[in-house]
Motif scaffolding. Sequence first.
Motif, short mmCIF file in Angstrom:
data_model
loop_
_atom_site.label_atom_id
_atom_site.label_comp_id
_atom_site.label_asym_id
_atom_site.label_seq_id
_atom_site.Cartn_x
_atom_site.Cartn_y
_atom_site.Cartn_z
N THR A 1 30.66 45.67 12.61
CA THR A 1 30.40 47.01 12.41
C THR A 1 31.08 47.74 13.58
N THR B 1 25.03 48.47 8.79
CA THR B 1 25.99 47.38 9.33
C THR B 1 27.02 46.68 8.42
N ILE B 2 28.10 46.07 8.92
CA ILE B 2 28.84 45.41 7.96
C ILE B 2 29.08 44.15 8.48
N CYS C 1 35.01 53.16 6.42
CA CYS C 1 34.18 52.41 7.41
C CYS C 1 34.21 50.85 7.24
N ASP D 1 28.94 39.81 12.41
CA ASP D 1 28.95 41.47 12.41
C ASP D 1 30.24 42.12 12.86
N MET E 1 24.88 51.63 5.01
CA MET E 1 25.84 52.28 5.47
C MET E 1 25.72 53.68 5.09
#
Lengths: 290, 315, 240
Positions: free
Chosen positions: C70, C61-62, C50, C68, C11
């Motif tokens: 993001t 990415t999250i 974020c 995902d 991140m």
Amino acid sequence: MFTFDLLANAIVAGVLLGGFYTAVSLGLTIAFGRLDVVNIAHPAFVILGSYTAYMVNAAFGVDPVLAGLAFTPAFFAIGVGIYRVYHASFERRGDESLRGLAFFFGLMFIVEVALILVYGVDYRLVDAPYIGATVSFGFVGVPMRMLVPFALALIMTIALQQYFVRTFMGRAIMAVSQDRLALQLMGADPTRVKQLAFGIALATASLAGAMLIVIGPVEPSMGRLYIGRVFAIVVLGGMGSVGGTLIAALLLGVIESLTATFYGPSWAPAVAFGFLLFALAVRPQGLFGR
Amino acid sequence: MAAKAFWPVAIALILAAIGLTQLLANEYYFFAAYVVLQFVVLATAWNILGGYTGYVNFGSAAFFAVGAYCSVALIKAFDAPLPVLILAAGAVSGLIGLATGYLTLRLKGVYFAIATLALAIVLETFITNWDFVGGASGTFVLRPKEVWLFDSYIKFLFAVMMVLAVAAVGIARSIERSKLGRGLAAIRDDEVAAECMGVPTLRLKLLATTISGTLMGVAGAPYPYYVTYLDPLSAFNLSYAVNAIAMPMIGGTMTWLGPVVGALLLGTAQQVATVTISSELNLLIVGVMLVGFVILAPEGIVGLVRKTIRRGRRR
Amino acid sequence: MNPPLLQIQDMTKRFGGFTALDQVTIEIARGARFGLIGPNGSGKTTLINCVSGVLAPDGGTIRFDGTDITTLKAHRRTRLGIARGFQIPKPFASMTVRENLAVPLEYAAGARIGPGIEDEVGEILAMVGLEEKAEANAAGLTQIEMRKLELARALAAKPVLLISDEAMAGLSSTEVDDILAILLILNERGITVIMIEHIMRAVMRFSERIAVLDAGRKIAEGTPEEILRDAGVERAYLGE
């Protein structure tokens, strides 16, 4: 019917116009860009500046630009007063967005209607020896009524820029909305700094108003035409940058002038609006973001 | 007003309005009342976006004028009947509201306010250059000669505006008490927190701009028949923009009642005052009252009355 | 083995020329109690912004529960089960405490208006000790009550993952214990908790794992004991 003459003349006219737009926008660059005070009444105060210049010119024959200069302290005082009310009533309560905006909208309206009540809706103009004269550089004719405001606007821009860069208070103004800590370290009270800055912002309206009435006749509701323009310039100029304001204003001036020359003057407001939409939608941080 | 009494009272008001048109002969009262009711619609429409959601629209005059000119175009092109005019005007103004919102609402609220100001000027430029609807010099609109049930067209228009006003207030009131209303209030109070609590803020804001724009257009739809001569200067008159803000601000922006109180009070006062003083002075007073109220009584008349009642109870 | 509930990978977030987060990678297991610490300005709140979708990251990415998220908007993340409180309380000031909870219950938890929502509101308020204030205006609450409301409102979103951003700043030690007890109960019920906190005693007691941020980078991660022994962490906090 495109000719090189026409193009050159349009560009020169646009640059001159843009210089004047800088003068109208600088007050908002300070108020909106640096203080986060959305003074939509600014163009209305510019018109008020035109009328004070007109009044003095008509009564005593004083040069309108000198009259505009003479009234800057009065406008400064009005600005300080408005900011005090604004701060006490909205900023401190955290109520800027709804009621604060309505407050400035009301002010804009009061100024405009008061001018109509006193002077009527007819166009007013001023007398000065240079109005009507034209200097020619080759095939490009430059009317003095555009050149004088342009020169003044440049002087005003440079003076403000120097003030913000070189003086203590100027630097405090540049820091006031972003860097509270730096301001505290400098030992400046944010409210007082903002009050001073707002006074300066309004003082520019006196001069810009004088320039406006040198350029051409003025009527009370003209200010509304400038709202889209000045906000577009301030946003595109990077929200608070003096240099950015100058460049954005010159850009708008040239685009408007080209449009008026090649498509007809009735499309000028649409250009300003397109410019504003561009400023809002495409580059919210401006071309010259801080 | 008790919660259940609203709709019976609303229907009674409409019936009473129709009844009055049959009893009262003097057209002037209906002529004046039409304007007041028109302001009820405008103020209510403004408040759905301004009061409930916290987004200031300075361009109410533009939405109103688009509604009026939409009617002019449809009358000229197809001689369309009034209900069609109202629906079409609502649809077009609603679309403009949606588009304005879509372009600006992702940014801070103040950009929306500025965009609405500029929008008003551009739409006015556009209409001024559109010859089909009369251009800058304006156009005459012929009223239908006869109308069922009413002995004059003005009385009919008054009754129509009464229905529109009641409908607008009803819509505002339903929104206020619904999940949508709480979502909008959350946006007004704190947009980031609202989004983080699951409120789809962009979609709700677009809904609010669309509903608000639609109602403003609806308010303008019958206007060409009311004035019979329409030009851009009167349709885009600043007084609409100012009153649409001043009325809710003065009445109170938190409930549906505020804009109604503000519109009835200011609207009636202006109708009375126009006879006695100049219309400019009239508008100046509205401007001064707007500034005075936002400074001194931010909760408006409804807020002041509530506070007084609460204080009285404590004693 | 199940994937971690939250995977934050590389991140990165910049503000102009300032790098607030620099390739931070953190994984948080389902049901974990995770502490996030670091000096002021180290990027803790930026990271949370974020994760919750308030800020769009510049890189990385999250993944939440394997998907995902993001580019997902904040309200969608809340509906998936990520709820947060704010470091500076952001109550809906024009509403009562009850209405403040109704917003996430309606919009995030999907509960319909009716007796159900009232029960939920009552239960959550009782849990944080605000039941007396249900009808009070949120703007009139004390600082401590506002912090409790912040927590209560996040709970009303029915989170799978609860992010508590300095919920205990300014509270007395008994009040800190109260909040800790609430968070522990929630965790026992299966809610994963991320705690950002300055009060070391609280984080160390609460967390099973702790990550340390300094100047936008993750400089350490481990059990509370490992963190206490870490020389880098000591430097970050005490200076060289």
